[in-house]
Design a protein around this motif. Sequence first.
Motif, short mmCIF file in Angstrom:
data_model
loop_
_atom_site.label_atom_id
_atom_site.label_comp_id
_atom_site.label_asym_id
_atom_site.label_seq_id
_atom_site.Cartn_x
_atom_site.Cartn_y
_atom_site.Cartn_z
N UNK A 267 0.81 -1.17 0.03
CA UNK A 267 -0.09 0.00 -0.02
C UNK A 267 0.82 1.25 0.11
N UNK A 268 1.02 1.97 -1.13
CA UNK A 268 1.88 2.95 -1.40
C UNK A 268 0.99 4.51 -1.17
N UNK A 269 -0.36 4.20 -0.53
CA UNK A 269 -1.11 5.44 -0.81
C UNK A 269 -1.66 5.58 -2.10
N UNK A 270 -2.79 6.25 -2.04
CA UNK A 270 -3.34 6.34 -3.20
C UNK A 270 -2.77 7.39 -4.29
N UNK A 271 -1.58 7.81 -3.97
CA UNK A 271 -1.05 8.60 -5.15
C UNK A 271 0.31 9.24 -4.57
N UNK A 272 1.17 9.44 -5.44
CA UNK A 272 2.55 10.02 -4.94
C UNK A 272 2.20 11.27 -4.03
N UNK A 273 2.97 11.60 -3.01
CA UNK A 273 2.68 12.81 -2.28
C UNK A 273 3.64 13.20 -1.35
N UNK A 274 3.76 14.34 -0.89
CA UNK A 274 4.63 14.70 0.02
C UNK A 274 4.18 14.25 1.34
N UNK A 275 5.28 13.64 2.17
CA UNK A 275 4.84 12.86 3.38
C UNK A 275 4.52 13.63 4.47
N UNK A 276 5.01 14.98 4.73
CA UNK A 276 4.74 15.99 5.79
C UNK A 276 3.20 16.69 5.52
N UNK A 277 3.19 17.04 4.35
CA UNK A 277 1.99 17.88 4.02
C UNK A 277 0.63 16.98 3.70
N UNK A 278 0.88 15.88 2.79
CA UNK A 278 -0.01 15.01 2.32
C UNK A 278 -0.05 13.74 2.88
N UNK A 279 0.14 13.40 4.03
CA UNK A 279 0.51 11.83 4.71
C UNK A 279 -0.55 11.06 4.09
N UNK A 280 -0.15 10.10 3.47
CA UNK A 280 -1.12 9.13 3.05
C UNK A 280 -1.33 7.89 4.06
#
Length: 522
Positions: A267-280
């Motif tokens: 499970x890599x989250x629903x999308x690539x995203x910044x860990x701090x601002x958009x924690x998946x």
Amino acid sequence: MIEDIKKTLWATADKLRANMDAAEYKHIVLGLIFVKYISDTFQSRRDELLRRFVDTRDDYFLQDADVSLMDAELEDRDYYKEVNVFWMPETARWESLRAQAKQADIGKRIDDALALIETENPKLKGILDKRYARVQLSDGKLGELVDLVSQIGFGESGDTAKNHARDLLGQVYEYFLGQFASAEGKRGGQFYTPASIVKTLVAVLAPHHGQVYDPCCGSGGMFVQSERFIEAHGGKIGDVSIYGQEANPTTWRLAAMNLAIRGIDFNLGKEPADTFVRNQHPNLRADFILANPPFNISDWWHGSLEGDPRWVYGTPPQGNANYAWLQHMLHHLKPMGRAGIVLANGSMSSSQNSEGDIRRAMVDADKVEVMIALPGQLFFNTQIPACLWFLVKEKRARQGEVLFIDARKLGSMISRVQCEFTDEIIAKIAGTVAAWRGEGESYEEYADVAGYCRSVTLAEIAEHGHVLTPGRYVGAEAVEDDDESFAEKLLKLTETLGEQMAKGVELDQLIRQKLGGLGYEF
């Protein structure tokens, strides 16, 4: 044999790229290898089903089946889904692509095939990189690359052969990732952590069950090594649940493919995203965290992070994310969880802005378990000296102590510019930590070793201003006493120096004489 295959494939693939940048080319090559593998495994399952349909002793035997019935059965996707094989539409299968490799529009045909594969396999949605129609390769080079990848055979059937094929593909994939990281230099480190560093993290943490998390997972190397560790110690794939996050979209795809080819659920989250601002994975509490975050990043802060619940030990400075990463890891640990993080050496001693205060608070709260200083030249992307932090939510043993290991002299040079830990050194480090923790019946009792390791109380660390540099605590390596006095040693060294200086004068005169004979005067 496998080493020859890997090197031959790489040499040919690298030659085909000509002047194309490695950062772009790696997605072309690795994407094709991925499609070749899933196509071969699909065909292997199809061939296996055909054999079983006509075997009277098999549970899949089809009574009075004709060709049309068997063809219909072969289109039943449940047969493939039950063994975790991706469904391949006919026009997307490798042999179809290979037959069209010399066509001028082969790039578009590959993109169309990838789009079909994603449509038929929701788990791959958004993962396959459809860039082949616009790839900047010389005429015919893409077709030659398809022919090259065709040489990798993953088509055998049966569990043993299937595991062998998966292992072969995994090794080729990992080898190519490493070679591309080396070719890209600094940028290579954005998606690849050298294997010996990953092995060290995994060996010390010993992830064997539960949730494993990497909030900056690159191409997924931490997860792959975790699965290998589990299998090597009698476990099986599936004993852990994989959670990751990656901000770079192309690297996020690499990670997904790297895990998919090994049959690892993730499970890599629903999308690539910044860990701090958009924690998946905001609600995840992991048993083990392994990470190699980018060192000293300065442009990480966002106004929404003010007062974030992750900053238990202090708000990290806006100009450096090192202590944001450390606190993010601690936040996502279960009560008995452990984390291993690669960071720049400066993180162990910096007192700029709030870093010193945060480090003191973390140490005083007994969250730091082990600190390891690493040799230089371990990374593709930086020569900045690095270290390993091992954090815990709650210590199971050795409360009020931190283990320091100085491994700076333990690296082995594998090239003029690259260093690594051997498996023996990794085992030594992991054994030292296990002994210190009192874990495992096979480990010897822990003892401090001058110049290498020492267990230090929090009170002593406080006396040193909460600096966590191992070299400050482990002392100097013991040197065998030869009973020769300092005065005698100095006299011998002075005599040797005098002899060498006199020899230098003789050589200088000889060189001048030879050059004079050639018409050169000084």
